[in-house]
Design a protein around this motif. Structure first.
Motif, PDB file in Angstrom:
ATOM      1  N   TYR A  59      -0.499   5.266  -0.964  1.00 14.30           N
ATOM      2  CA  TYR A  59      -1.489   5.609   0.055  1.00 14.30           C
ATOM      3  C   TYR A  59      -0.789   6.269   1.241  1.00 14.30           C
ATOM      4  N   TRP A  65      -7.583  -2.608  -2.591  1.00 10.59           N
ATOM      5  CA  TRP A  65      -7.085  -1.273  -2.973  1.00 10.59           C
ATOM      6  C   TRP A  65      -8.253  -0.346  -3.302  1.00 10.59           C
ATOM      7  N   ALA A 113       0.831  -1.205   0.000  1.00 14.07           N
ATOM      8  CA  ALA A 113       0.000   0.000   0.000  1.00 14.07           C
ATOM      9  C   ALA A 113       0.865   1.256   0.000  1.00 14.07           C
ATOM     10  N   ILE A 147      -3.110   3.957   5.898  1.00 16.78           N
ATOM     11  CA  ILE A 147      -2.633   2.574   5.980  1.00 16.78           C
ATOM     12  C   ILE A 147      -2.683   2.077   7.424  1.00 16.78           C
ATOM     13  N   LEU A 182      -9.626   0.907  -0.067  1.00 17.25           N
ATOM     14  CA  LEU A 182      -8.808   1.989   0.485  1.00 17.25           C
ATOM     15  C   LEU A 182      -9.108   3.311  -0.236  1.00 17.25           C
TER      16      LEU A 182
END
Length: 338
Positions: free
Chosen positions: A42, A156, A37, A47, A159
């Motif tokens: 990110y 992903w 990540a 995270i 996120l």
């Protein structure tokens, strides 16, 4: 008695050891995901916050590997998926939201009855959305490894949803598989199709019905929906119809399925000449459109001429039973006397 107790203790020790080993591997896997990540850009705070909630969910693995294999036919499936109480509720909610639904329907070019049908079948009109942590479910399924690439892609996308502020982490809930909200979108579908219809800055398919309605409509529109058409109709076949006319089942990819669709597709006039009739035995409509012949079960079960909009429903969920149940419910919303 002593032997029995010893065996039970040994079983507990083995179970605890197995869990400890699994948890250790899971923790290592989460650390690797966090590094990936970071590489994807990110923010560290996102995270840390998201992965701090990631827990190994044994129930998710069990649900994924032990989905019920019940022998169904459309005759048994439809009454369970579309019982009379759901039809009645769909009609009631259609009337309640009719102004907003028809406005959205006009804007997106998708009949309102199909929006309501999908809403009802996916989440029981928003009542059943799932209580699993989306992050934990996706990390657990990726960790399991059977479809790691698929679920990492969903992770992903999840996120991204958090990064863009569409929902808070504590409210980021869904099904065991990661399907979310009143529309039961997977995270990639959310990012592709969800709509902030009420313009509050969030695409809220969890608690905002207008966003959910518009998101359903947008999905169908992007999948090629044509509001000049319905979805299909049940038909009667003549005796001895060649099986080459029937749309094949059991295909592994959407591309392959669409190729089979082309092989089956013919004009309504051609189907009429081959002896197909409406379910009540009358002639097919005199309309210049094409349709494919769908056989959800076998030659003795229900048969349907499916129009192009059926392909959009199959894009949503590539199941003849699901697509047909959406059409079936939508018809009963629009035509109460059926």
């Amino acid at each position: 008695m002593i032997k029995t107790i010893s065996l039970l203790l040994a079983s507990v020790v083995l179970s605890t050891t197995s869990y400890a080993n699994t948890q250790e591997k899971f923790d290592l896997y989460v650390n690797a995901l966090k590094q990936e990540a970071q590489q994807k850009g990110y923010e560290q705070s996102l995270i840390d916050e998201a992965f701090a909630t990631a827990k190994f969910k044994k129930k998710v693995i069990k649900a994924d590997k032990n989905q019920p294999e019940v022998v169904e036919t459309l005759e048994t499936y439809l009454p369970k998926r579309v019982p009379q109480w759901k039809i009645d509720r769909a009609r009631k909610l259609y009337k309640k939201h009719q102004v907003e639904l028809e406005k959205i329907a006009q804007e997106f070019g998708v009949q309102a009855r199909f929006i309501v049908a999908l809403w009802g079948l996916e989440s029981n009109f928003g009542r059943i959305q799932g209580g699993y942590s989306v992050i934990s479910s996706l990390v657990t399924l990726a960790f399991d490894g059977r479809r790691e690439a698929l679920y990492k892609r969903q992770l992903w996308a999840a996120l991204d949803i958090l990064k863009n502020g569409h929902i808070s982490l504590e409210k980021f809930k869904g099904s065991w598989a990661g399907a979310m909200g009143q529309t039961q979108f997977m995270p990639t579908s959310f990012n592709a199709y969800a709509v902030d219809y009420d313009k509050d800055g969030r695409k809220d398919i969890w608690t905002t019905e207008l966003d959910a309605f518009a998101s359903i409509a947008n999905y169908l529109k992007q999948a090629g929906w044509n509001d000049d058409l319905t979805w299909g109709r049940q038909v009667k076949l003549p005796k001895g119809l060649n099986s080459e006319y029937v749309l094949k089942r059991g295909t592994k990819t959407r591309k392959q399925w669409l190729e089979y669709w082309k092989d089956s597709e013919r004009s309504l006039a051609k189907w009429q000449s081959l002896g197909l009739r409406k379910a009540d035995g009358t002639n097919l409509p005199l309309v210049d459109i094409t349709a494919a012949l769908v056989m959800p079960d076998d030659i003795n079960g229900r048969m349907y001429l499916a129009y192009d909009n059926y392909k959009a429903l199959m894009h949503w969920n590539r199941s003849y039973y699901f697509a047909t149940s959406v059409g079936y419910l939508s018809d009963r919303i629009a035509y109460p006397k059926i």
